[in-house]
Design a protein around this motif. Structure first.
Motif: not given
Length: 317
Positions: A41, A43, A55, A57, A241
């Motif tokens: 993932a 950021l 975030l 993914r 998360d």
């Protein structure tokens, strides 16, 4: 809030490198700026002054903490759906998570794989004279590293378990087996960590028990789970998360478990393939930023994605 502001608030670890690479154009044009590329993932900093990040993914996949040149199309979206579900389940149990209810605009094509999150610090404490961060793990069954330790007459968590227990022994009360979080996870004394964070551990234990019962009613056996705890700007603890997801937990279809087939409904099939292909040994030659070149059969890719979809379908029905 850009990455320099985030760093100035001590909300980003110094040991994590940032990137100057640009992210998705539609995110960058909307004021979200890529600053970190993870194994699975990425950021982005967010427009405005609120302490939050986006975030995103990816479909990238890793096992044994080895970055791979291997993607499973659609995995990022289904992972995000499961993560959002886990966050809601935790919230219904009175436990805060770093995941915000706020969403980005639906007209952004990558929106289904995005989560807006609070900026938080990892929970730290002094254990045996050393400041450590934690992975708080609960187990319903005896398997994996703990079973191996018992076979070697070791007691890494100070649990005083009988060493004659069979693999897949079902514990009447979940075992708490905390570790440090770092380059190499080290086992910690269960009682010491529980005594350090009694309210947190009690709350997480209840969440794990409630989720175990919930999942079993929907055809999923929860083998174990890992919680990562952070502290928000108000000093309150929150979950990260990955809350009750295949990235943090081992799930087995109930019908398989009852037939003594213990293959998890996630990346376990890829881990098993990677063991046969000796990926750990091959990865030792990788340089920083490099990915291991692997060739994975399509049927394995399809089976992993099917497992993620089945997990979400059963949990959300």
């Amino acid at each position: 809030m850009n990455i320099e502001k985030i760093k100035s608030l001590n909300l980003w670890p110094e040991n994590k490198k940032t990137t100057t690479q640009k992210g998705f154009d539609e995110l960058e044009n909307s004021g979200y700026n890529l600053f970190y590329i993870g194994k699975n993932a990425d950021l982005y900093s967010c427009p405005g002054d609120e302490p939050k990040v986006l975030l995103v993914r990816s479909d990238r996949t890793s096992v044994f903490d080895i970055p791979l040149n291997f993607e499973i199309e659609g995995k990022g979206i289904i992972q995000t759906e499961i993560s959002n579900f886990g966050a809601k389940f935790a919230a219904n149990n009175g436990i805060r998570t770093a995941i915000l209810d706020e969403k980005i605009a639906n007209n952004i094509s990558v929106a289904p794989r995005c989560q807006l999150m609070k900026l938080c610090k990892a929970l730290e404490s002094n254990i045996d004279g050393e400041i450590v961060q934690f992975e708080l793990i609960f187990r319903n069954y005896l398997t994996g590293s703990l079973f191996q330790a018992l076979q070697e007459n070791k007691d890494p968590y100070g649990l005083d378990l009988p060493n004659n227990l069979k693999e897949w022994h079902n514990f009447e009360t979940p075992l708490f087996t905390p570790t440090t979080k770092g380059l190499k996870d080290e086992a910690l004394n269960s009682k010491k960590v529980r005594d350090t964070f009694p309210e947190i551990i009690t709350s997480l234990e209840k969440l794990f028990k409630d989720f175990t019962d919930f999942a079993k009613q929907r055809g999923i056996v929860v083998v174990d789970t890992k919680f990562e705890i952070f502290v928000d700007e108000n000093g309150k603890w929150v979950l990260g998360d990955e809350v009750l997801t295949p990235e943090s937990s081992r799930f087995i279809a109930l019908e398989d478990f009852e037939k003594n087939s213990f293959i998890s409904m996630d990346k376990q099939i890829l881990r098993d393939f990677g063991k046969k292909e000796n990926w750990k040994e091959k990865s030792k030659t990788l340089k920083a930023g490099e990915k291991l070149e692997v060739n994975v059969p399509k049927e394995i890719k399809d089976k992993i994605l099917s497992g993620y979809k089945t997990i979400f379908q059963r949990l959300s029905k």
